[in-house]
Design a protein around this motif. Sequence first.
Motif, PDB file in Angstrom:
ATOM      1  N   ASP A  61       0.929  -1.180  -0.002  1.00  0.00           N
ATOM      2  CA  ASP A  61      -0.122  -0.008  -0.005  1.00  0.00           C
ATOM      3  C   ASP A  61       0.961   1.368   0.081  1.00  0.00           C
ATOM      4  O   ASP A  61       2.107   1.273   0.337  1.00  0.00           O
ATOM      5  CB  ASP A  61      -0.822  -0.005   1.358  1.00  0.00           C
ATOM      6  CG  ASP A  61      -1.956  -1.188   1.037  1.00  0.00           C
ATOM      7  OD1 ASP A  61      -2.241  -1.605   0.061  1.00  0.00           O
ATOM      8  OD2 ASP A  61      -2.135  -1.862   2.349  1.00  0.00           O
ATOM      9  N   HIS A  63       0.782   5.816   0.033  1.00  0.00           N
ATOM     10  CA  HIS A  63      -0.311   7.090   0.132  1.00  0.00           C
ATOM     11  C   HIS A  63       0.299   8.186  -0.382  1.00  0.00           C
ATOM     12  O   HIS A  63       1.556   8.537  -0.068  1.00  0.00           O
ATOM     13  CB  HIS A  63      -0.466   7.371   1.732  1.00  0.00           C
ATOM     14  CG  HIS A  63      -1.187   8.695   1.937  1.00  0.00           C
ATOM     15  ND1 HIS A  63      -2.535   8.661   1.489  1.00  0.00           N
ATOM     16  CD2 HIS A  63      -1.011   9.710   2.785  1.00  0.00           C
ATOM     17  CE1 HIS A  63      -2.879   9.962   1.916  1.00  0.00           C
ATOM     18  NE2 HIS A  63      -2.130  10.420   2.746  1.00  0.00           N
ATOM     19  N   HIS A  65       0.439  12.388  -1.152  1.00  0.00           N
ATOM     20  CA  HIS A  65      -0.003  13.486  -0.638  1.00  0.00           C
ATOM     21  C   HIS A  65       0.827  14.565  -0.768  1.00  0.00           C
ATOM     22  O   HIS A  65       1.816  14.628  -1.298  1.00  0.00           O
ATOM     23  CB  HIS A  65       0.136  13.304   1.312  1.00  0.00           C
ATOM     24  CG  HIS A  65       1.501  13.144   1.594  1.00  0.00           C
ATOM     25  ND1 HIS A  65       2.180  14.325   1.876  1.00  0.00           N
ATOM     26  CD2 HIS A  65       2.385  12.266   1.623  1.00  0.00           C
ATOM     27  CE1 HIS A  65       3.504  13.848   2.377  1.00  0.00           C
ATOM     28  NE2 HIS A  65       3.478  12.612   2.413  1.00  0.00           N
ATOM     29  N   ASP A 164      -8.762   8.311  -4.302  1.00  0.00           N
ATOM     30  CA  ASP A 164      -8.435   9.914  -4.066  1.00  0.00           C
ATOM     31  C   ASP A 164      -9.275  10.726  -3.246  1.00  0.00           C
ATOM     32  O   ASP A 164     -10.488  10.035  -2.962  1.00  0.00           O
ATOM     33  CB  ASP A 164      -8.756  10.207  -5.686  1.00  0.00           C
ATOM     34  CG  ASP A 164      -8.132  11.585  -5.901  1.00  0.00           C
ATOM     35  OD1 ASP A 164      -7.338  12.109  -4.776  1.00  0.00           O
ATOM     36  OD2 ASP A 164      -8.219  12.142  -6.940  1.00  0.00           O
ATOM     37  N   VAL A 166      -9.123  11.343   0.003  1.00  0.00           N
ATOM     38  CA  VAL A 166      -9.406  10.731   1.269  1.00  0.00           C
ATOM     39  C   VAL A 166      -8.873  11.621   2.388  1.00  0.00           C
ATOM     40  O   VAL A 166      -8.197  12.655   1.974  1.00  0.00           O
ATOM     41  CB  VAL A 166      -8.371   9.464   1.426  1.00  0.00           C
ATOM     42  CG1 VAL A 166      -8.885   8.204   0.557  1.00  0.00           C
ATOM     43  CG2 VAL A 166      -7.053   9.558   1.239  1.00  0.00           C
ATOM     44  N   SER A 173     -11.255   8.321   5.765  1.00  0.00           N
ATOM     45  CA  SER A 173      -9.651   8.474   5.946  1.00  0.00           C
ATOM     46  C   SER A 173      -8.916   7.408   5.210  1.00  0.00           C
ATOM     47  O   SER A 173      -9.491   6.287   4.674  1.00  0.00           O
ATOM     48  CB  SER A 173      -9.513   8.448   7.362  1.00  0.00           C
ATOM     49  OG  SER A 173      -9.483   6.881   7.777  1.00  0.00           O
ATOM     50  N   ALA A 174      -7.610   7.802   4.980  1.00  0.00           N
ATOM     51  CA  ALA A 174      -6.890   6.822   4.074  1.00  0.00           C
ATOM     52  C   ALA A 174      -6.853   5.482   4.806  1.00  0.00           C
ATOM     53  O   ALA A 174      -6.891   4.497   4.252  1.00  0.00           O
ATOM     54  CB  ALA A 174      -5.423   7.452   4.124  1.00  0.00           C
ATOM     55  N   THR A 192      -3.857   5.540  -1.511  1.00  0.00           N
ATOM     56  CA  THR A 192      -4.624   6.646  -1.304  1.00  0.00           C
ATOM     57  C   THR A 192      -3.944   7.822  -1.859  1.00  0.00           C
ATOM     58  O   THR A 192      -2.760   8.020  -1.778  1.00  0.00           O
ATOM     59  CB  THR A 192      -4.680   6.671   0.171  1.00  0.00           C
ATOM     60  OG1 THR A 192      -3.441   6.327   0.949  1.00  0.00           O
ATOM     61  CG2 THR A 192      -5.586   5.273   0.491  1.00  0.00           C
ATOM     62  N   GLY A 194      -4.305  12.029  -0.604  1.00  0.00           N
ATOM     63  CA  GLY A 194      -5.016  13.302  -0.062  1.00  0.00           C
ATOM     64  C   GLY A 194      -4.033  14.095   0.173  1.00  0.00           C
ATOM     65  O   GLY A 194      -2.679  14.110  -0.228  1.00  0.00           O
ATOM     66  N   ARG A 198       0.072  10.492   6.047  1.00  0.00           N
ATOM     67  CA  ARG A 198      -0.603   9.458   6.963  1.00  0.00           C
ATOM     68  C   ARG A 198       0.445   9.346   8.311  1.00  0.00           C
ATOM     69  O   ARG A 198       1.572   9.273   7.855  1.00  0.00           O
ATOM     70  CB  ARG A 198      -0.977   8.173   6.641  1.00  0.00           C
ATOM     71  CG  ARG A 198      -1.912   8.033   5.615  1.00  0.00           C
ATOM     72  CD  ARG A 198      -2.275   6.656   5.122  1.00  0.00           C
ATOM     73  NE  ARG A 198      -2.254   5.570   6.110  1.00  0.00           N
ATOM     74  CZ  ARG A 198      -2.613   4.407   5.912  1.00  0.00           C
ATOM     75  NH1 ARG A 198      -2.583   3.955   4.862  1.00  0.00           N
ATOM     76  NH2 ARG A 198      -2.488   3.614   6.867  1.00  0.00           N
ATOM     77  N   SER A 218       5.017   6.293   1.814  1.00  0.00           N
ATOM     78  CA  SER A 218       4.608   7.698   1.720  1.00  0.00           C
ATOM     79  C   SER A 218       5.294   8.561   0.203  1.00  0.00           C
ATOM     80  O   SER A 218       6.388   8.351   0.264  1.00  0.00           O
ATOM     81  CB  SER A 218       4.847   8.553   3.002  1.00  0.00           C
ATOM     82  OG  SER A 218       4.368   9.934   2.706  1.00  0.00           O
TER      83      SER A 218
END
Length: 253
Positions: A61, A63, A65, A164, A166, A173-174, A192, A194, A198, A218
């Motif tokens: 996974d 994220h 950002h 998208d 989040v 939330s993510a 995710t 955002g 996170r 990240s």
Amino acid sequence: MRLEDRITRRRRRGGKRRRLVRDLSALDPTAHPREPTGRGPTLERILDHLDPVFDGELPPDAHVHGPKGVGKSAVVAALFEHLASALPARRSVIHTATRTAATPTTSFAYVDARDAPTEFALLHAALETLSKEPVPSQGVGVGALRERLTARVAHDEHAVVAVDHVGEPETVSAATAVETLSSVSPHVSVLTVGRDPRSDATEAGDDDDVTDVTDAASIAVSAYERHSLVDILVARASDGVARNALPHEADAR
């Protein structure tokens, strides 16, 4: 001269007039271009993270950002659209002289959390994108959607789902998006997107063994530099305005 001929002559003359604007969408600040401009490094970082899919493996996974307006949605949406069309979405079987082996394939789905603010809506949107068959929105519950999604993603069919927007006031939330989709099957990876990072995420490259459902790599997207914005505006103006409509001095300003 007949009236029809007079009208035809004026129509032809009008068709030869120079148009100032060639493509209005290129000049629209709210329109996302199909090919994001000035985000090559960001695109490469996301592709580096998704690189395992080209070997039939599932990436962890992640994220993405960054501040509002930096092109996160444009990059991820365009990338997933291209990956969905470039890579096979259904299992392909390799026949050899000794055995038949199923080569794992990866499907890609892009979901806007603004349109899927609940667990049911999120599962429905992901399943609808991944499946060619229509997915009912009434008369089914969360459990039924989970079962369908689990059946869709088997041991030789992986899925990467981008969620998208989040972490906004009216979106999941993510962490919730990851938990909702990852709990359906171990063969689902969630990306995710955002504005805020996170708290449980690690910078991409810091930890190559991120496996827990609450962890994610990240990928930060920084704000545009001034010179990058100038290049983007000039590029979009060149695409949207007719040739030689503006002098070079105007483009430079």
